[in-house]
Design a protein around this motif. Structure first.
Motif, PDB file in Angstrom:
ATOM      1  N   ASN A 108      -2.949 -35.462  18.916  1.00 16.19           N
ATOM      2  CA  ASN A 108      -4.050 -35.204  19.006  1.00 16.19           C
ATOM      3  C   ASN A 108      -4.330 -33.644  19.286  1.00 16.19           C
ATOM      4  OD1 ASN A 108      -4.755 -38.001  18.757  1.00 16.19           O
ATOM      5  ND2 ASN A 108      -3.871 -38.633  20.668  1.00 16.19           N
ATOM      6  N   VAL A 109      -3.796 -33.021  20.101  1.00 12.80           N
ATOM      7  CA  VAL A 109      -3.935 -31.975  20.534  1.00 12.80           C
ATOM      8  C   VAL A 109      -2.848 -30.973  20.184  1.00 12.80           C
ATOM      9  CG1 VAL A 109      -5.320 -32.346  22.687  1.00 12.80           C
ATOM     10  CG2 VAL A 109      -2.988 -32.067  22.598  1.00 12.80           C
ATOM     11  N   ASP A 163       0.743 -31.414  20.975  1.00  9.77           N
ATOM     12  CA  ASP A 163       1.384 -32.642  20.480  1.00  9.77           C
ATOM     13  C   ASP A 163       2.583 -32.136  19.388  1.00  9.77           C
ATOM     14  OD1 ASP A 163       0.310 -34.157  22.273  1.00  9.77           O
ATOM     15  OD2 ASP A 163      -1.061 -34.938  20.977  1.00  9.77           O
ATOM     16  N   ARG A 164       2.362 -31.025  18.738  1.00 12.47           N
ATOM     17  CA  ARG A 164       3.016 -30.521  17.497  1.00 12.47           C
ATOM     18  C   ARG A 164       4.345 -30.035  18.090  1.00 12.47           C
ATOM     19  NH1 ARG A 164      -1.955 -32.240  16.644  1.00 12.47           N
ATOM     20  NH2 ARG A 164      -2.755 -31.629  14.551  1.00 12.47           N
ATOM     21  N   VAL A 165       4.749 -29.852  19.305  1.00 12.28           N
ATOM     22  CA  VAL A 165       6.020 -29.202  19.632  1.00 12.28           C
ATOM     23  C   VAL A 165       7.135 -30.115  19.466  1.00 12.28           C
ATOM     24  CG1 VAL A 165       7.050 -28.198  21.534  1.00 12.28           C
ATOM     25  CG2 VAL A 165       4.646 -27.634  21.175  1.00 12.28           C
ATOM     26  N   LEU A 166       7.145 -31.386  20.344  1.00 11.99           N
ATOM     27  CA  LEU A 166       8.195 -32.047  20.365  1.00 11.99           C
ATOM     28  C   LEU A 166       8.783 -32.602  18.967  1.00 11.99           C
ATOM     29  CD1 LEU A 166       7.778 -33.944  23.723  1.00 11.99           C
ATOM     30  CD2 LEU A 166       9.185 -31.885  22.923  1.00 11.99           C
ATOM     31  N   PRO A 167       7.629 -33.148  18.358  1.00  4.48           N
ATOM     32  CA  PRO A 167       8.150 -33.667  16.909  1.00  4.48           C
ATOM     33  C   PRO A 167       8.694 -32.626  15.992  1.00  4.48           C
ATOM     34  CG  PRO A 167       5.871 -34.468  17.279  1.00  4.48           C
ATOM     35  CD  PRO A 167       6.281 -33.563  18.428  1.00  4.48           C
ATOM     36  N   ALA A 168       8.046 -31.498  16.253  1.00  2.00           N
ATOM     37  CA  ALA A 168       8.506 -30.127  15.189  1.00  2.00           C
ATOM     38  C   ALA A 168       9.918 -29.912  15.538  1.00  2.00           C
ATOM     39  CB  ALA A 168       7.422 -28.948  15.378  1.00  2.00           C
ATOM     40  N   LEU A 169      10.025 -29.945  17.012  1.00  2.00           N
ATOM     41  CA  LEU A 169      11.552 -29.524  17.457  1.00  2.00           C
ATOM     42  C   LEU A 169      12.531 -30.657  16.989  1.00  2.00           C
ATOM     43  CD1 LEU A 169      12.148 -27.191  19.440  1.00  2.00           C
ATOM     44  CD2 LEU A 169      12.144 -28.816  21.357  1.00  2.00           C
ATOM     45  N   THR A 170      12.237 -31.749  16.971  1.00  2.00           N
ATOM     46  CA  THR A 170      12.889 -32.775  16.724  1.00  2.00           C
ATOM     47  C   THR A 170      13.310 -32.705  15.409  1.00  2.00           C
ATOM     48  OG1 THR A 170      12.150 -34.502  18.342  1.00  2.00           O
ATOM     49  CG2 THR A 170      13.409 -35.275  16.752  1.00  2.00           C
ATOM     50  N   VAL A 222      12.766 -36.167  28.346  1.00  2.00           N
ATOM     51  CA  VAL A 222      12.835 -34.952  29.255  1.00  2.00           C
ATOM     52  C   VAL A 222      11.481 -34.137  29.320  1.00  2.00           C
ATOM     53  CG1 VAL A 222      13.954 -32.917  29.601  1.00  2.00           C
ATOM     54  CG2 VAL A 222      15.334 -34.936  29.042  1.00  2.00           C
ATOM     55  N   PHE A 223      10.883 -33.659  28.207  1.00  2.00           N
ATOM     56  CA  PHE A 223       9.832 -33.136  28.260  1.00  2.00           C
ATOM     57  C   PHE A 223       8.523 -33.696  28.618  1.00  2.00           C
ATOM     58  CE2 PHE A 223      13.157 -30.570  26.053  1.00  2.00           C
ATOM     59  CZ  PHE A 223      13.225 -29.510  26.975  1.00  2.00           C
ATOM     60  N   GLY A 224       8.469 -34.759  27.802  1.00  2.00           N
ATOM     61  CA  GLY A 224       7.318 -35.600  28.017  1.00  2.00           C
ATOM     62  C   GLY A 224       6.943 -36.521  29.188  1.00  2.00           C
ATOM     63  N   ILE A 225       8.007 -37.163  29.690  1.00  2.00           N
ATOM     64  CA  ILE A 225       8.010 -37.779  30.749  1.00  2.00           C
ATOM     65  C   ILE A 225       8.448 -37.201  32.299  1.00  2.00           C
ATOM     66  CG2 ILE A 225       8.611 -40.106  31.997  1.00  2.00           C
ATOM     67  CD1 ILE A 225       8.700 -41.282  28.812  1.00  2.00           C
ATOM     68  N   TRP A 226       9.682 -36.938  32.178  1.00  2.00           N
ATOM     69  CA  TRP A 226      10.310 -36.275  33.228  1.00  2.00           C
ATOM     70  C   TRP A 226       9.494 -34.976  33.808  1.00  2.00           C
ATOM     71  CZ3 TRP A 226      16.057 -36.776  32.463  1.00  2.00           C
ATOM     72  CH2 TRP A 226      16.377 -38.179  32.669  1.00  2.00           C
ATOM     73  N   LEU A 227       9.436 -33.953  33.023  1.00  2.00           N
ATOM     74  CA  LEU A 227       8.866 -32.778  33.091  1.00  2.00           C
ATOM     75  C   LEU A 227       7.456 -32.528  32.812  1.00  2.00           C
ATOM     76  CD1 LEU A 227      11.515 -30.474  31.535  1.00  2.00           C
ATOM     77  CD2 LEU A 227      11.119 -30.751  33.997  1.00  2.00           C
ATOM     78  N   GLY A 228       6.862 -33.484  32.200  1.00  2.00           N
ATOM     79  CA  GLY A 228       5.325 -33.745  31.975  1.00  2.00           C
ATOM     80  C   GLY A 228       4.755 -32.426  31.352  1.00  2.00           C
ATOM     81  N   TRP A 229       5.576 -31.597  30.321  1.00  2.00           N
ATOM     82  CA  TRP A 229       5.050 -30.545  29.760  1.00  2.00           C
ATOM     83  C   TRP A 229       4.335 -30.749  28.573  1.00  2.00           C
ATOM     84  CZ3 TRP A 229       9.856 -26.702  29.522  1.00  2.00           C
ATOM     85  CH2 TRP A 229      10.366 -26.486  30.638  1.00  2.00           C
ATOM     86  N   PHE A 230       4.518 -32.079  27.865  1.00  2.00           N
ATOM     87  CA  PHE A 230       3.935 -32.399  26.494  1.00  2.00           C
ATOM     88  C   PHE A 230       3.742 -33.860  26.735  1.00  2.00           C
ATOM     89  CE2 PHE A 230       7.032 -28.876  25.602  1.00  2.00           C
ATOM     90  CZ  PHE A 230       5.952 -27.977  25.264  1.00  2.00           C
ATOM     91  N   HIS A 231       2.647 -34.397  25.685  1.00  2.00           N
ATOM     92  CA  HIS A 231       2.583 -35.862  25.710  1.00  2.00           C
ATOM     93  C   HIS A 231       3.805 -36.252  24.877  1.00  2.00           C
ATOM     94  CE1 HIS A 231      -1.863 -34.801  25.666  1.00  2.00           C
ATOM     95  NE2 HIS A 231      -1.636 -35.088  26.631  1.00  2.00           N
ATOM     96  N   PRO A 232       4.145 -37.341  25.437  1.00  2.00           N
ATOM     97  CA  PRO A 232       5.522 -37.852  24.956  1.00  2.00           C
ATOM     98  C   PRO A 232       5.279 -38.584  23.507  1.00  2.00           C
ATOM     99  CG  PRO A 232       4.590 -39.260  26.608  1.00  2.00           C
ATOM    100  CD  PRO A 232       4.076 -38.032  26.760  1.00  2.00           C
ATOM    101  N   MET A 233       4.007 -38.674  23.030  1.00  2.00           N
ATOM    102  CA  MET A 233       3.737 -39.195  21.547  1.00  2.00           C
ATOM    103  C   MET A 233       2.328 -39.010  21.355  1.00  2.00           C
ATOM    104  SD  MET A 233       3.639 -43.433  22.328  1.00  2.00           S
ATOM    105  CE  MET A 233       5.480 -43.384  22.557  1.00  2.00           C
ATOM    106  N   GLY A 234       1.911 -39.245  20.126  1.00  2.00           N
ATOM    107  CA  GLY A 234       0.574 -38.854  19.604  1.00  2.00           C
ATOM    108  C   GLY A 234       0.307 -37.643  18.816  1.00  2.00           C
TER     109      GLY A 234
END
Lengths: 332, 307
Positions: free
Chosen positions: B167-168, B171-178, B153-165
């Protein structure tokens, strides 16, 4: 009158029905006066007191009707901030169980100075000084040092002294004491009551003393309300109510004081159970346990004057149909 | 207080010893060994390798040598990541897991505490039902579902964050949220239960009877007691956040210790498994101790008892 309560009704709404905990209570309290409220457990004494200060958990509780006029404010209808300005400042309350009524996580000092900080706008050092004086006045030895301790470092009696000091530290006009000595040792009870009496006289505070110890009422109070099933069944001066009880319930309560019996006599108990307060009671609530009950007791009753200072809700006594044995008040 | 900490640390020594011993023999019970690979390795090279790492010695000798090295803090070489010691791998990858775990923890607290508090204060209203229903869903939803879902949703469809990695900063947002949502949900429910319990206590009624403003009643009188269940949960929660991030690290390609741990088990990389297990065990012991200390500090009675 300092406090004028008119037709207070507090109901609790639950899935199993509506409990009429306080059902149409009216009374008044004069400045400096001590009013005793007696009745067995569950008759609405505590709920009545807590209703006055808005301490009933709502929901499930609800104040259905009534007015409580106190210095131009109706305590039952005023805003939350108006009520807050009264509680703990002009009307204070002491609760039954000192073991659970103090916050275990906070120092006694923190808790006792709070009324002074929030109501009187005192600075912390000034408030602390007054708080120490208050603890000293209720008989806590070495108050200046002990005030910094935590509640668990105090015994039950000492904690209740802390509660009393905290309640009186703002010099309130009314102290509501809800069974302040019930949870305490018999030897400590007398000391605490005596201390409250002394403080009350010094500060000119009026007191509503809830208790089921008739001996305490006789010794301490000016006037008395006898409650049964959420209603007042008899009220008047201590001398009138105890000398010539005008309601069969009061007479029966008196008869159940063990000290008034000869040693070896079987203890007197009132037969039956108090009525289920979820049921609407049309007539006299005590009728089903009353030895004098007749058909007319099923009709609505109300508290009426027998003399200027003695009121009863017993229809038959008001009509002069029955005479009740007086037990002789202070002969304990 | 110091005596309490020292005695608890002393108790940890036999615990660590038992864990080390049990793990040592258990990994070796598993079939296969570090050098059993799909492609055939000539017998002589295999024998040579085993000799290099001392795997040809009797088990008791290997155990004795491992424990001796362990006492010096040497966790040995990795069998699979040639040329790297277990100490190196842990010290390089754990900071990543630590960062991820702490970010998830902060997120869990920032979401969970206020949600639980509001739910307790506005009981049986939309403010209660909505966060609690969400929390229930959060507890039920496993990371391997939530992670890809968020990435999608946020990585691919909305493109707000990198879906993985990794580096920047974003990139912390999605893993920390999960990782953090599960704990946020748990913390919300614990806060609500704890606050409801405390708000019905006599001493809260006393505070109200004193005429204190509601925010003072809630924050000063009720909160300390109300968040006790959350504090007890923080020990296991932090341990879980720091050690249980394997799935999240895999989903989002985060180079943390969790990934090394599970790969080590697959590879029969004995020393790396041992090292990671011991490291996690020590971490959990220290965290639980820290939580006990904090809890005691908040509870005057326990503080006294600890001397």
């Amino acid at each position: 009158m300092l406090l004028d309560v008119d037709n207070l009704r507090t109901y609790f709404h639950s899935r199993h029905g509506t409990v009429r905990a306080v059902d149409g209570v009216s009374f008044s309290l004069g400045a400096g006066e001590t009013l005793g409220v007696v009745g067995e457990s569950g008759c609405g004494k505590s709920v009545m007191c807590m209703s006055l200060l808005g301490l009933i958990p709502q929901p499930p509780g609800r104040i259905e009707s009534g007015r409580a006029r106190f210095g131009g404010v109706d305590l039952l209808a005023c805003s939350a901030s108006e009520l807050r300005a009264v509680r703990g400042c002009r009307i204070s309350m002491v609760f039954q169980d000192p073991m659970t009524s103090l916050n275990p996580y906070l120092r006694v000092s923190t808790q006792v100075v709070e009324p002074l900080l929030y109501h009187k706008g005192l600075s912390q050092p000034a408030a602390l000084e007054q708080a120490i004086a208050a603890l000293d006045a209720v008989g806590i030895p070495d108050a200046a040092r002990r005030i910094h301790a935590y509640p668990y470092e105090f015994s039950g009696g000492m904690r209740q002294r802390v509660m009393i000091a905290m309640a009186l530290v703002t010099r309130p006009e009314i102290l509501i004491a809800d069974e302040p000595t019930t949870a305490l040792d018999v030897t400590v009870q007398a000391q605490i009551l005596e201390r409250v009496r002394t403080m009350q006289r010094e500060l000119g505070t009026a007191m509503i003393l809830v208790t089921h110890d008739l001996g305490v009422v006789a010794g301490v109070c000016d006037r008395i309300l006898v409650m049964y099933a959420g209603r007042i069944v008899e009220s008047g001066t201590v001398r009138a109510v105890f000398g010539t009880p005008a309601h069969p319930y009061t007479a029966a309560l008196q008869k159940s004081i063990p000290a008034l019996h000869r040693k070896g006599d079987p203890l007197y108990t009132i037969g039956g159970q108090p009525p289920d307060l979820r049921r609407e009671i049309a007539g006299c609530a005590f009728a089903e346990r009353c030895e004098f009950a007749v058909e007319c007791c099923q009709r609505p009753v109300e508290l009426r004057p027998l003399t200027a200072e003695h009121w009863t809700a017993c229809t038959r006594r008001l009509a002069g149909d029955i005479t009740l044995p007086g037990a002789g008040t202070t002969s304990r | 207080m110091l005596r309490f900490v020292v005695s608890r640390l002393a108790q940890a020594v036999p615990v660590m010893f038992l864990i080390a011993t049990a793990t040592f023999f258990m990994v070796r019970l598993a079939p296969g060994d570090p050098f059993a690979d799909e492609k055939r390795i000539p017998e002589e090279i295999l024998a040579n390798l085993r000799a290099t790492y001392g795997l040809d010695q009797p088990l008791a000798v290997q155990y004795g040598r491992y424990m001796r090295n362990l006492l010096r803090g040497d966790l040995g070489p990795s069998y699979k990541y040639t040329g790297r010691s277990v100490n190196e791998i842990i010290s390089q990858s754990f900071p990543v897991s630590l960062e991820l775990g702490l970010e998830a923890l902060v997120l869990a607290l920032l979401l969970g505490l206020p949600a639980g508090l509001v739910a307790a204060l506005r009981r049986n209203s939309a403010w209660d039902y909505l966060p609690m229903a969400t929390a229930m869903a959060g507890i039920c939803l496993p990371a391997f579902v939530l992670g890809p879902l968020l990435a999608l949703v946020f990585g691919i469809w909305l493109g707000w964050f990198h879906p993985m990695g990794w580096n920047v900063a974003s990139d912390r947002v999605l893993p920390a949220l999960t990782l953090g949502l599960y704990y946020a949900a748990y913390i919300a429910r614990l806060t609500r239960a704890g606050m409801i319990e405390i708000l019905s206590q006599d001493f809260v009624r006393t505070a109200r009877a004193k005429g204190l403003p509601e925010h003072v009643v809630v924050l000063k009188h009720a909160l300390t007691g109300g968040i006790q269940p959350v504090l007890s949960f923080l020990g296991p929660a932090i341990a879980g956040l720091l050690t249980g991030s394997f799935i999240v690290e895999t989903v989002f390609f985060v180079p943390g210790l969790g990934r090394f741990f599970v790969n080590a088990a697959f590879n029969r990389d004995y020393t790396l498994v041992m090292g990671t297990v011991l490291f996690y065990a020590a971490l959990i012991i220290v965290l639980n101790l820290a939580v006990d200390v904090v809890q005691a500090w908040l509870n005057p009675r326990a503080r006294e008892a600890m001397g």
